[in-house]
Design a protein around this motif. Sequence first.
Motif, PDB file in Angstrom:
ATOM      1  N   LEU A 115       1.029 -21.211  -4.272  1.00 23.61           N
ATOM      2  CA  LEU A 115       2.079 -20.229  -4.011  1.00 23.61           C
ATOM      3  C   LEU A 115       2.529 -20.329  -2.558  1.00 23.61           C
ATOM      4  CD1 LEU A 115       0.884 -18.973  -6.663  1.00 23.61           C
ATOM      5  CD2 LEU A 115       1.512 -16.761  -5.677  1.00 23.61           C
ATOM      6  N   SER A 116       3.785 -19.992  -2.302  1.00 22.29           N
ATOM      7  CA  SER A 116       4.222 -19.914  -0.913  1.00 22.29           C
ATOM      8  C   SER A 116       3.690 -18.612  -0.327  1.00 22.29           C
ATOM      9  CB  SER A 116       5.750 -19.930  -0.837  1.00 22.29           C
ATOM     10  OG  SER A 116       6.244 -18.671  -1.233  1.00 22.29           O
ATOM     11  N   VAL A 117       3.703 -18.530   0.993  1.00 21.90           N
ATOM     12  CA  VAL A 117       3.143 -17.346   1.636  1.00 21.90           C
ATOM     13  C   VAL A 117       3.904 -16.088   1.205  1.00 21.90           C
ATOM     14  CG1 VAL A 117       2.649 -16.269   3.848  1.00 21.90           C
ATOM     15  CG2 VAL A 117       2.356 -18.717   3.583  1.00 21.90           C
ATOM     16  N   ALA A 118       5.233 -16.208   1.117  1.00 21.00           N
ATOM     17  CA  ALA A 118       6.038 -15.045   0.737  1.00 21.00           C
ATOM     18  C   ALA A 118       5.663 -14.564  -0.663  1.00 21.00           C
ATOM     19  CB  ALA A 118       7.521 -15.397   0.802  1.00 21.00           C
ATOM     20  N   GLU A 119       5.517 -15.528  -1.582  1.00 22.29           N
ATOM     21  CA  GLU A 119       5.152 -15.161  -2.958  1.00 22.29           C
ATOM     22  C   GLU A 119       3.784 -14.494  -2.991  1.00 22.29           C
ATOM     23  OE1 GLU A 119       7.325 -18.715  -5.544  1.00 22.29           O
ATOM     24  OE2 GLU A 119       5.442 -19.089  -4.458  1.00 22.29           O
ATOM     25  N   ALA A 120       2.866 -15.073  -2.213  1.00 21.57           N
ATOM     26  CA  ALA A 120       1.517 -14.526  -2.188  1.00 21.57           C
ATOM     27  C   ALA A 120       1.533 -13.100  -1.645  1.00 21.57           C
ATOM     28  CB  ALA A 120       0.618 -15.408  -1.337  1.00 21.57           C
ATOM     29  N   ASN A 121       2.306 -12.903  -0.557  1.00 22.93           N
ATOM     30  CA  ASN A 121       2.394 -11.570   0.012  1.00 22.93           C
ATOM     31  C   ASN A 121       2.949 -10.577  -0.998  1.00 22.93           C
ATOM     32  OD1 ASN A 121       1.252 -11.825   2.508  1.00 22.93           O
ATOM     33  ND2 ASN A 121       3.140 -12.569   3.457  1.00 22.93           N
ATOM     34  N   ALA A 122       3.937 -11.026  -1.752  1.00 21.13           N
ATOM     35  CA  ALA A 122       4.530 -10.146  -2.752  1.00 21.13           C
ATOM     36  C   ALA A 122       3.491  -9.715  -3.775  1.00 21.13           C
ATOM     37  CB  ALA A 122       5.685 -10.865  -3.448  1.00 21.13           C
ATOM     38  N   LYS A 123       2.639 -10.658  -4.148  1.00 14.76           N
ATOM     39  CA  LYS A 123       1.606 -10.347  -5.135  1.00 14.76           C
ATOM     40  C   LYS A 123       0.591  -9.342  -4.606  1.00 14.76           C
ATOM     41  CE  LYS A 123       1.426 -13.774  -8.627  1.00 14.76           C
ATOM     42  NZ  LYS A 123       0.502 -14.157  -9.665  1.00 14.76           N
ATOM     43  N   LEU A 124       0.483  -9.290  -3.276  1.00 15.01           N
ATOM     44  CA  LEU A 124      -0.515  -8.399  -2.682  1.00 15.01           C
ATOM     45  C   LEU A 124       0.081  -7.040  -2.313  1.00 15.01           C
ATOM     46  CD1 LEU A 124      -2.396 -10.948  -0.426  1.00 15.01           C
ATOM     47  CD2 LEU A 124      -3.331  -9.728  -2.392  1.00 15.01           C
ATOM     48  N   ALA A 125       1.313  -6.746  -2.750  1.00 16.44           N
ATOM     49  CA  ALA A 125       1.998  -5.514  -2.357  1.00 16.44           C
ATOM     50  C   ALA A 125       1.173  -4.278  -2.725  1.00 16.44           C
ATOM     51  CB  ALA A 125       3.375  -5.461  -2.990  1.00 16.44           C
ATOM     52  N   ALA A 126       0.651  -4.242  -3.924  1.00 14.03           N
ATOM     53  CA  ALA A 126      -0.122  -3.077  -4.370  1.00 14.03           C
ATOM     54  C   ALA A 126      -1.330  -2.873  -3.469  1.00 14.03           C
ATOM     55  CB  ALA A 126      -0.576  -3.277  -5.810  1.00 14.03           C
ATOM     56  N   PHE A 127      -1.953  -3.972  -3.144  1.00 15.57           N
ATOM     57  CA  PHE A 127      -3.123  -3.897  -2.265  1.00 15.57           C
ATOM     58  C   PHE A 127      -2.725  -3.346  -0.900  1.00 15.57           C
ATOM     59  CE2 PHE A 127      -5.809  -5.715   1.011  1.00 15.57           C
ATOM     60  CZ  PHE A 127      -7.066  -5.395   0.555  1.00 15.57           C
ATOM     61  N   ASP A 128      -1.567  -3.790  -0.415  1.00 11.70           N
ATOM     62  CA  ASP A 128      -1.116  -3.345   0.901  1.00 11.70           C
ATOM     63  C   ASP A 128      -0.858  -1.842   0.908  1.00 11.70           C
ATOM     64  OD1 ASP A 128      -1.369  -5.814   1.925  1.00 11.70           O
ATOM     65  OD2 ASP A 128       0.749  -6.374   1.736  1.00 11.70           O
ATOM     66  N   ASP A 129      -0.255  -1.332  -0.157  1.00 11.99           N
ATOM     67  CA  ASP A 129      -0.041   0.130  -0.245  1.00 11.99           C
ATOM     68  C   ASP A 129      -1.381   0.846  -0.128  1.00 11.99           C
ATOM     69  OD1 ASP A 129       2.601  -0.220  -0.503  1.00 11.99           O
ATOM     70  OD2 ASP A 129       2.644  -0.048  -2.703  1.00 11.99           O
ATOM     71  N   PHE A 130      -2.313   0.321  -0.875  1.00  6.81           N
ATOM     72  CA  PHE A 130      -3.649   0.915  -0.859  1.00  6.81           C
ATOM     73  C   PHE A 130      -4.210   0.921   0.567  1.00  6.81           C
ATOM     74  CE2 PHE A 130      -8.200  -0.273  -0.881  1.00  6.81           C
ATOM     75  CZ  PHE A 130      -8.741   0.863  -1.442  1.00  6.81           C
ATOM     76  N   SER A 131      -4.099  -0.200   1.234  1.00 10.51           N
ATOM     77  CA  SER A 131      -4.738  -0.264   2.543  1.00 10.51           C
ATOM     78  C   SER A 131      -3.974   0.559   3.580  1.00 10.51           C
ATOM     79  CB  SER A 131      -4.963  -1.708   2.978  1.00 10.51           C
ATOM     80  OG  SER A 131      -3.817  -2.249   3.507  1.00 10.51           O
ATOM     81  N   TYR A 132      -2.653   0.728   3.414  1.00  7.79           N
ATOM     82  CA  TYR A 132      -1.929   1.634   4.324  1.00  7.79           C
ATOM     83  C   TYR A 132      -2.419   3.055   4.131  1.00  7.79           C
ATOM     84  CZ  TYR A 132       1.288  -2.160   5.298  1.00  7.79           C
ATOM     85  OH  TYR A 132       1.818  -3.359   5.676  1.00  7.79           O
TER      86      TYR A 132
END
Lengths: 536, 289
Positions: A115-132
């Motif tokens: 995956l490209s970095v952008a795609e990977a980041n998109a996949k981790l969006a839910a995780f990012d919400d959680f960590s915020y």
Amino acid sequence: MSSANSDTAPASPGTFLIQKERTRFFGLTLDECIKTFFGGNAVVAVVVLGLITLFLFREGADFFGQNRESLRVYRQAGLEYVDIMRETERDHTALTRYLFDIRLQALKALTADGLSVAEANAKLAAFDDFSYAYGDAVLNVRGLVSDLTEAASAIKTKANVADDRRIERDQYLAAGMTAEAAAVTVEDVDFATEVKAITGTLPFYKDELTNFGTELERVVTELPVLPVPEVQPRLERFRQLTRQYVAGFPDNVERLENWDQFAPVPLSRSFTSFIFGTQWLTASFWQDWYGVVPLFVGSLMVSTIALFIAVPLGVGAAVYVNQIASPREQRFIKPFIEFISAIPSVVLGFFGIAMLGTALRAMSQWEAMSWVPGFPFAERLNALTAGCLLAVIAVPTIFTLAEDAINNVPRAFKEASFALGASRLQTILRIIVPASLSGIVSAVLLGLGRVIGETMVVLLCAGNRIAIPDFTEGLAAFMQPVHTMTGIIAQEMGEVVRGSIHYRALFVVGLLLFFIALTINFLAQKIVRKYRISVG
Amino acid sequence: MVTSSNFQSTTAPMDSSATTTGRPAPKASAAAPAPGIGRTLIDIDHVDFYYGAKQALFDVNVKLEEKRVTAFIGPSGCGKSTLLRCLNRMNDLIDGTAIRKGSIKIRDVDIYGRDVDPIELRKRVGMVFQKSNPFPKSIYENIAYGLRIQGRNKKSDLDEVVEKSLRGAALWDEVKDRLHESGLGLSGGQQQRLCIARTIAVSPEVILMDEPCSALDPIATAKVEELIHELKKEFTIIIVTHSMQQAARCSDKTAFFYMGQLIEYDDTKKIFMNPSNPQTEAYVSGRFG
Ligand SMILES: Nc1ncnc2c1ncn2[C@@H]1O[C@H](COP(=O)(O)OP(=O)(O)OP(=O)(O)O)[C@@H](O)[C@H]1O
Ligand SMILES: [Mg+2]
């Protein structure tokens, strides 16, 4: 002396000529003069050593009193109290770092899957919400602690100002300038009332902590599902850690409730905070700490690396030169190794900065070297760089002394071994090295002493970060920058105010170094003496 | 003069015939002939030996016999040790040494031949030195050393050899209770016998002894001489000595050297009673050297 004349008078033939001729200087015979001269030299050496020790002690001893005073103010001005509160915030930060780490691992796995970095980041969006959400939960507590930090440091500043004034007044009084002394107003700080403003926030803090706890519990009940299943267990672990963390809140509150502003600070505390203190923090707006552990660990790590390299090299070279080399090789190698010790250490340090650090880092980035623990590393100047250069300094010491020890092994042992049909290697490993082992060990100890005391190289090449390296990373800890006991003295002694606590702390570090060196030398001598007796 | 039979009791006999060898005489061994006795074992063939540019042996030519004691005698500096050390190639350890002419053969094998391993040679040709030199290890380990370097580390095996060798060197009774104490704690004579035990532990064929008794008192010397008598049943022994009496007492054959040359080699009896060379005569009768 009437007898002196008769002694020097030419003896008549037939006298039994056994009397000594006595030439006298200042009423001393020649023998006595020689004795006085050499004895005097010895006395000078002893006196100088004594003076140095005395000086170190005198300058250093006051440190413990001053440090105790500093710790007392730390407590009475409420800094200690605020630091207890801060622990909650600090532990939360550690947990967020754990989250970052999980994210990094997931990201790596995803990009490795193509995956490209952008795609990977998109996949981790839910995780990012959680960590915020997790990170934001602490904001209220953090705000409170930060307010109280300012309050406490204001009290401390006041106390310091009062102290300075008092000193000023005392100086005027001592000089007999009464009028000026009277003009100095000393505003005594009433710690009890001042600190009330801080301790008074406890109920509020408790409420905030309860809210904070429930918020964290809420956030972690529903864990996001990571797109990388292997990492999910770490998230589970994270939840567990968070629950443990929240469960520790009542303890924290209890410590605050039981905190006694006027509990006396024992002198031993001043001592232990030096010997076991893990922070060396000076000129800080909050509180200065003089904990020697990071420096000691730094010195120890650098020396360990140095010995790790220098012992095989030095002892190996000693065995080779003494047992295997042809006389021609001997004539060449020995002075060559001994010549190394003539290189000024500042030149070595310069070489370390200009060449070795960069070279090592470049090497660590080779694909082929990635199996080495800690490779690749980013810091050019670190414990490894300094250790490698110190090894260069230790090799001549170890080599010379070990070669001496091996040379002292009676030739008869070697011949007997050969006569029994042993090969050269067997003779070296089973007879020569064991017979000279104590000499070799003391050579290594003296090499260690040499390395621990070395200043210039570590100052230039160790990276000078005052922190205990992160040993959870295993051997990679040795690729982190460190600071050392010798380095800190050389670096800070020029800047400190004479007589200040910082100045004295440096002297105590010097004393510690002095004792380490003394112990090492003592051990080395003891081992050598024992060895002499055993071979007879 | 202490006769060796007085020490029979302290010497553990290696076989029952030991009691017959009470007196040192060439005939004693003839009474119980061992296999191979008297055959040529070592053939030293016209050897010139050099320490660098300095020649130490001149055309030495002699055949040494199996299972016999041969004594090398001669004044100091005449090359006895040099020749002895040629026999197990100990001179290899000194730079620049070489046999420039001639050869040394053991059982018809040239020991300086290209494919000879000096390590293997030294296992077959053991050596006892003038100054006793036990390793700074325990008595047990001193003897086990020769086996350990051959990779023989089995405890039962070592135990057996240690006991056998110590008995063979007539030392067992004196040290059996302190096998694990340092070998350096023994007396000089005991140390020398320990060195002999260490040498026989690897079962060589030949034992070279370079003035083994020169640092010992008469009683310790007598014990070692007694031991030599026992050992010659199993080993070929070559001993360098400065003591005429010792040569006469212990050896079957004697070689007299002078200034790097072999002057005379014959039965010990003949050398001492009736030497054919006037130089030998002068030396053994104590008129020079
Ligand atoms: N390592 C050496 N290098 C040079 N010359 C040597 C060396 N060892 C011995 N020599 C010389 O060789 C000659 C013979 O020496 P060697 O030791 O064999 O005599 P020796 O008969 O054993 O004498 P001693 O009875 O005193 O032991 C002597 O002239 C001696 O100086
Ligand atoms: Mg000799």
